[in-house]
Enzyme design. Structure first.
Site, PDB file in Angstrom:
ATOM      1  N   SER A 126     -26.477 -72.989   3.679  1.00 55.89           N
ATOM      2  CA  SER A 126     -27.219 -72.902   2.425  1.00 55.89           C
ATOM      3  C   SER A 126     -26.593 -73.821   1.389  1.00 55.89           C
ATOM      4  O   SER A 126     -25.380 -74.061   1.414  1.00 55.89           O
ATOM      5  CB  SER A 126     -27.141 -71.454   1.938  1.00 55.89           C
ATOM      6  OG  SER A 126     -27.537 -71.363   0.594  1.00 55.89           O
ATOM      7  N   TYR A 151     -21.883 -63.573  -0.475  1.00 54.04           N
ATOM      8  CA  TYR A 151     -22.881 -64.219   0.406  1.00 54.04           C
ATOM      9  C   TYR A 151     -22.552 -65.697   0.580  1.00 54.04           C
ATOM     10  O   TYR A 151     -22.454 -66.217   1.694  1.00 54.04           O
ATOM     11  CB  TYR A 151     -24.293 -64.043  -0.180  1.00 54.04           C
ATOM     12  CG  TYR A 151     -25.286 -65.014   0.398  1.00 54.04           C
ATOM     13  CD1 TYR A 151     -25.762 -64.854   1.691  1.00 54.04           C
ATOM     14  CD2 TYR A 151     -25.723 -66.123  -0.335  1.00 54.04           C
ATOM     15  CE1 TYR A 151     -26.646 -65.780   2.241  1.00 54.04           C
ATOM     16  CE2 TYR A 151     -26.602 -67.039   0.201  1.00 54.04           C
ATOM     17  CZ  TYR A 151     -27.055 -66.865   1.499  1.00 54.04           C
ATOM     18  OH  TYR A 151     -27.915 -67.787   2.028  1.00 54.04           O
ATOM     19  N   LYS A 155     -21.117 -68.151   3.956  1.00 52.06           N
ATOM     20  CA  LYS A 155     -21.675 -69.417   4.478  1.00 52.06           C
ATOM     21  C   LYS A 155     -20.586 -70.493   4.509  1.00 52.06           C
ATOM     22  O   LYS A 155     -20.516 -71.282   5.459  1.00 52.06           O
ATOM     23  CB  LYS A 155     -22.872 -69.873   3.639  1.00 52.06           C
ATOM     24  CG  LYS A 155     -24.081 -68.953   3.753  1.00 52.06           C
ATOM     25  CD  LYS A 155     -24.664 -68.915   5.176  1.00 52.06           C
ATOM     26  CE  LYS A 155     -25.805 -67.961   5.335  1.00 52.06           C
ATOM     27  NZ  LYS A 155     -26.245 -67.777   6.728  1.00 52.06           N
TER      28      LYS A 155
END
Ligand code: UD1
Length: 342
Positions: A126, A151, A155
């Site tokens: 992302s 989050y 990643k």
């Protein structure tokens, strides 16, 4: 012989659109999904579009035993790994869930790949890995800032794991695709984004407000340093994104990758503000969206958009659909969904 691809998170938003592209390209797809953020009916949509219902396993890939059993039963050639938790705000309030669900699953998959001789993975990354970058547009060389959320950190760590694994085990190749803001729906309106509960993301909130399912959209902040004060993102059509996965997969399967671990930005290269999106949605669909301006949302960044030269030149992939296509398709999908129970 037909190549068999394991798609984790294959009933999810990006996973389902990618499954359609893979089937169109002649692959056999096996889906693993725990249905924590998607519905089994998505398989019917995939079948209606492609004529094929993929083999489906329901489990969470943190369950190592079930994963090993699945890989033992299926002769998998490559994995596209989407399955992960992705709500930024929820990750701040429940960090352990995010670290466990997003990282234990990845490590289980890599272990299983080594055990069963699967050499290729395309990984969902992302633009969140960049945090709020100092310079725009962001290239793949733009340094990562400290992650804004657990989050985002999962990643970043996920990409580090793939890099180190590729160095240690040359037979294990991977490509991380750094998505900007995926939106849109398949042109058939048979699959699309299916948020469960109140949507966190902008586009489903807009479509549900326009459809009368929500009273009002809250715009999170109008005092950013952007042309109209609202935050800027690079929205990309999910079908363009799905095609990029097929290209990355093909690159790995052909051995055309130049490094054991590669990474690419996937966006259109254009930044649009929240107000641009709302106005364009209203114009192309001739429908009104009620909105109000509220405080900024915690953890949001001001603006980000991609430099996509590397994906364009190296993968030979380019986003073809624009914001109007994205916003027309989501409205068609929303209307298709109205009246359905899920
Ligand atoms: C974030 C992450 C992205 C992640 C995605 C998944 C970043 C830069 N991006 O995207 O990596 O995959 O979440 O959930 O961290 N907005 C409103 N009102 C709303 C909802 C959103 O004004 O009700 C605004 C947001 O403030 C933002 C824009 O719309 O400016 C897009 O928000 P959203 O769709 O939630 O995606 P991101 O937060 O950009």
């Amino acid at each position: 012989m037909t190549q068999k691809i394991l798609v984790t998170g294959g009933t999810g938003f990006i996973g389902s659109h990618t499954t359609v592209e893979l089937i169109k390209d002649g692959y056999e797809v096996v889906i693993v999904d725990d249905l924590s953020n998607s519905k089994i009916e998505v398989l019917d949509g995939i079948q209606e579009i492609t004529g094929v219902k993929p083999q489906f396993y329901q489990f969470n890939i943190c369950d190592e035993r079930k994963l090993m059993d699945c890989l033992k039963a299926e002769q998998i050639d490559a994995i596209i790994h989407f399955a992960a938790s992705k709500a930024v705000g929820e990750s701040v309030s429940n960090p352990l869930l995010y670290y466990r669900n997003n990282l234990v699953s990845l490590m289980n998959l890599l272990d299983a790949m080594r055990q069963f001789g699967v050499g290729h993975m395309v990984f969902s990354s992302s633009c969140t890995v960049y945090g709020q970058p100092d310079q725009l547009p962001v290239t793949e060389d733009t340094p990562f800032q400290k992650a804004e959320s657990p989050y985002g950190h999962t990643k970043q760590i996920g990409e580090d794991i793939l890099r180190h694994v590729a160095t240690a085990y040359p037979e294990l190749n991977s490509i991380a695709l750094r998505y900007f803001n995926p939106v849109g729906a398949h042109e058939s309106a048979l699959i699309g984004e299916l948020p469960i509960g109140v949507p966190n993301n902008l586009i489903p909130y807009i479509t549900q407000t326009a459809a009368g399912l929500r009273d009002e959209l809250s715009i999170f902040g109008d005092d950013y340093d952007t042309p109209d004060g609202t935050a800027v993102r690079d929205y990309i059509h999910v079908v363009d994104l799905a095609k990029a996965h097929a290209v990355a997969l093909d690159r790995l399967l052909k051995g055309a990758n130049k490094e054991g671990y590669e990474f690419f930005n996937l966006g259109t290269g254009k930044g649009y503000s929240v107000l641009d999106v709302i106005k364009t949605f209203e114009r192309v669909n001739k429908v009104k969206v009620n909105y109000k301006i509220v405080e900024r949302r915690d953890g949001d960044i001001e603006k980000i958009y991609a430099n996509t030269d590397l994906a364009n030149n190296e993968l030979g992939w380019k986003a073809e659909l624009g914001l109007e296509d994205m916003l027309k398709s989501v409205w068609k999908w929303q209307k298709h969904m109205n009246g359905k129970s899920y």
